[in-house]
Design a protein around this motif. Structure first.
Motif, short mmCIF file in Angstrom:
data_model
loop_
_atom_site.label_atom_id
_atom_site.label_comp_id
_atom_site.label_asym_id
_atom_site.label_seq_id
_atom_site.Cartn_x
_atom_site.Cartn_y
_atom_site.Cartn_z
N ALA A 284 1.22 -1.25 -0.06
CA ALA A 284 0.62 -0.02 -0.33
C ALA A 284 0.68 1.69 -0.08
N LEU A 285 1.86 1.54 1.16
CA LEU A 285 2.53 2.11 0.80
C LEU A 285 3.92 2.52 -0.67
N ALA A 286 3.86 1.14 -1.10
CA ALA A 286 4.64 1.84 -2.71
C ALA A 286 3.40 2.05 -3.48
N LEU A 287 2.19 2.01 -3.19
CA LEU A 287 0.43 3.03 -4.49
C LEU A 287 1.13 4.23 -4.29
N ARG A 288 0.97 4.22 -2.87
CA ARG A 288 0.59 5.93 -2.30
C ARG A 288 1.45 6.48 -2.91
N THR A 289 2.81 6.18 -2.58
CA THR A 289 4.19 6.99 -2.96
C THR A 289 5.09 7.04 -4.34
N GLY A 290 4.35 5.73 -5.05
CA GLY A 290 4.56 5.47 -6.41
C GLY A 290 6.32 5.22 -6.58
N SER A 291 6.02 4.40 -5.72
CA SER A 291 7.36 3.54 -5.36
C SER A 291 7.34 2.37 -6.13
N ILE A 292 9.57 1.86 -6.51
CA ILE A 292 9.21 1.03 -6.65
C ILE A 292 8.83 -0.54 -5.89
N ASN A 293 8.53 -1.30 -6.31
CA ASN A 293 8.29 -2.16 -5.00
C ASN A 293 9.07 -3.56 -5.20
N LEU A 294 10.05 -3.79 -4.83
CA LEU A 294 10.93 -4.33 -3.62
C LEU A 294 10.21 -5.34 -2.84
N GLY A 295 9.56 -5.21 -2.07
CA GLY A 295 8.82 -5.95 -1.11
C GLY A 295 8.34 -7.34 -1.51
N GLN A 296 7.37 -7.09 -1.66
CA GLN A 296 6.34 -8.11 -1.56
C GLN A 296 7.04 -9.34 -3.04
N GLY A 297 7.00 -10.93 -2.58
CA GLY A 297 8.13 -12.08 -3.53
C GLY A 297 6.40 -12.35 -4.55
N PHE A 298 6.24 -11.74 -5.67
CA PHE A 298 6.06 -11.76 -6.92
C PHE A 298 6.21 -11.18 -8.17
N PRO A 299 6.61 -12.13 -9.26
CA PRO A 299 7.11 -11.30 -10.37
C PRO A 299 6.17 -10.58 -11.10
N ASP A 300 6.88 -10.15 -11.83
CA ASP A 300 5.94 -8.73 -12.06
C ASP A 300 5.94 -9.12 -14.19
N THR A 301 5.78 -10.57 -14.75
CA THR A 301 5.73 -10.83 -15.58
C THR A 301 5.63 -11.87 -15.78
N ASP A 302 4.51 -12.53 -16.95
CA ASP A 302 4.11 -13.61 -16.30
C ASP A 302 4.89 -14.91 -16.86
N GLY A 303 4.96 -15.98 -16.35
CA GLY A 303 5.16 -17.33 -17.06
C GLY A 303 5.28 -17.82 -18.19
N PRO A 304 6.04 -18.73 -18.66
CA PRO A 304 5.64 -19.36 -20.56
C PRO A 304 4.34 -19.37 -20.86
N GLU A 305 3.77 -19.04 -22.14
CA GLU A 305 3.00 -18.47 -22.95
C GLU A 305 2.63 -20.13 -23.16
N GLU A 306 3.25 -21.19 -23.00
CA GLU A 306 2.71 -22.30 -23.76
C GLU A 306 1.99 -23.17 -22.25
N VAL A 307 2.51 -22.23 -21.10
CA VAL A 307 1.63 -22.79 -19.70
C VAL A 307 0.57 -21.94 -19.65
N ARG A 308 0.18 -20.48 -19.88
CA ARG A 308 -1.01 -20.19 -19.86
C ARG A 308 -1.99 -20.65 -20.94
N GLU A 309 -1.44 -20.79 -22.26
CA GLU A 309 -2.24 -21.40 -23.26
C GLU A 309 -3.21 -22.45 -22.14
N ALA A 310 -2.07 -23.34 -21.71
CA ALA A 310 -1.95 -24.29 -21.53
C ALA A 310 -3.99 -24.55 -20.58
N ALA A 311 -3.52 -23.09 -19.21
CA ALA A 311 -4.56 -22.95 -18.65
C ALA A 311 -6.25 -22.64 -20.21
N VAL A 312 -6.30 -21.91 -20.10
CA VAL A 312 -6.87 -21.47 -21.62
C VAL A 312 -7.43 -22.52 -21.81
#
Length: 396
Positions: free
Chosen positions: A29-57
């Motif tokens: 929430a602090l990152a959002l409020r201040t427009g900061s780069i969020n290196l806190g929570q451990g989640f990627p900012d890009t999706d994984g392999p396209e073929e895996v996403r397509e497998a879900a679709v």
């Protein structure tokens, strides 16, 4: 509207009274409020392999998993998990009786502790620890006994004497995490051998969180605890698709263990989510069968990002503990003239436009973690470069 009760008893179960809003929510929430780069929570900012996403679709469109999947998980995924354990580690598991699919590793941890721990049981955990460990031990009525990893020659190490001393006649279970979040430590063969010998000697159960198994860099090696003598029959091993395939929102995790242990954990798990992530389970089954080149490229990409951020943090004046695994780097802020990680992280967005996490939240012994701060490097290279540039302001 005020909630009226017939007594002064607090609304929140007393076992959870010490756990408020997680630090991750606060800092995001602090990152959002201040427009900061969020290196806190451990989640990627890009999706994984396209073929895996397509497998879900494809699974969604084909109607696979849109209704309740089987309680233990779809057969395709359980078979893929068993094949992965055999191929990678030579561990043989029956997909029908020794594999259980969960709503991410977080549910696997919760279900395992709720199933295996009773009020009064002691659970020995490596400190600092992933924050859900403490909450799940509390919900089970257990008593957590932390064994602190301490900085030594550029990394955090386990003191085996401390571990042995922590085990008492009341100890039921060892909760082990390797590769270790937040410190990035990967337990060595010697350390794991000693843990295994202790578990066998004292007849302890072990829950081992190995979700970062594919993010171990060249100088270290991931060795599943279940491969050590006497451990196959007493170990619940936890894995997850989120960290390996960069689809953290899918929440697909699993355990592998003996039929008796799986049955126990499933008894708790069925009253948590019952089932989850139907179509995604089919996609993860395909992901686990990706060629070795995928896992190697993923690991090398993360290693390059680790090196980029670690170098930038060192330039900014931090003492850097270069991680051997995971996608987090722990730093010491004392060279910057600071010693309070909470105050430092709350001020960092205004000072440098970057968000991090104070490691003290992962400790029972808060003073042990006070000067340490964790940064996540599972972000795009351009984002890390921008963060490094901003952090240089700390060095003047």
């Amino acid at each position: 509207m005020t909630c009226m009760t017939s007594s002064a008893r607090p609304l929140l179960n007393r076992r959870l009274a010490e756990f408020g809003t997680t630090i991750f929510a606060e800092m995001s929430a602090l990152a959002l409020r201040t427009g900061s780069i969020n290196l806190g929570q451990g989640f990627p900012d890009t999706d994984g392999p396209e073929e895996v996403r397509e497998a879900a679709v494809r699974a969604l469109r084909d109607g696979r998993g849109n209704q309740y999947p089987p309680g233990p998980g779809v057969p395709e995924l359980r078979t893929a998990i068993a094949a992965h354990q055999e191929r990678r580690y030579g561990l043989s598991y029956d997909p029908d009786t020794e594999v259980l699919v969960t709503a991410g590793a977080t549910e696997a941890i919760a279900a395992a502790l709720l199933a295996l721990v009773e009020p009064g049981d002691e659970v020995v955990a490596l400190e600092p620890y992933y924050d859900s460990y403490a909450a799940c031990i509390a919900m089970a009525g257990g008593t957590r006994v932390p064994v602190t990893l301490r900085p030594h020659e550029g990394s955090f190490r386990l003191d085996l004497d401390d571990l042995r001393a922590a085990v008492t006649d009341r100890t039921r279970l060892l909760l082990v995490n390797t590769p270790h979040n937040p410190t990035g430590t990967v337990l060595t063969r010697a350390e794991l051998t000693a843990i295994a010998e202790l578990a066998v000697e004292r007849d302890l159960l072990v829950v081992t969180d190995e979700v970062y198994e594919h993010l171990v860099f060249g100088e270290a090696e991931h060795l599943p605890l279940a491969t050590f003598p006497g451990m196959r029959e007493r170990t619940v091993t936890i894995g997850s698709a989120g960290k390996t395939f960069s689809f953290t929102g899918w929440k697909v995790g699993w355990i592998t263990a003996t039929p008796a242990l799986v049955s126990a954990v499933r008894s708790a798990k069925q009253f948590l989510t019952y089932v989850s992530s139907g179509p995604f389970q089919y996609a993860v089954a395909e992901a686990l069968a990706l060629p070795d080149s995928y896992f190697a490229a993923f690991r090398e990409d993360m290693r390059a990002k680790r090196d980029l951020l670690s170098a930038g943090l060192a330039e900014a004046g931090f003492e850097v503990f270069r991680p051997a695994g995971t996608y987090f780097v722990t730093t010491d802020i004392r060279p910057l003239g600071e010693n309070d990680g909470f105050a430092f992280c709350r001020a960092l967005p205004e000072r440098a436009g970057v968000v991090a996490i104070p490691n003290a939240v992962f400790y029972d012994h808060r003073e042990q973690g006070a000067p340490f701060v964790r940064f996540a490097f599972c972000k795009r290279t351009s984002v890390l470069e921008e963060a490094v540039g901003r952090l240089k302001a700390l060095a003047g």
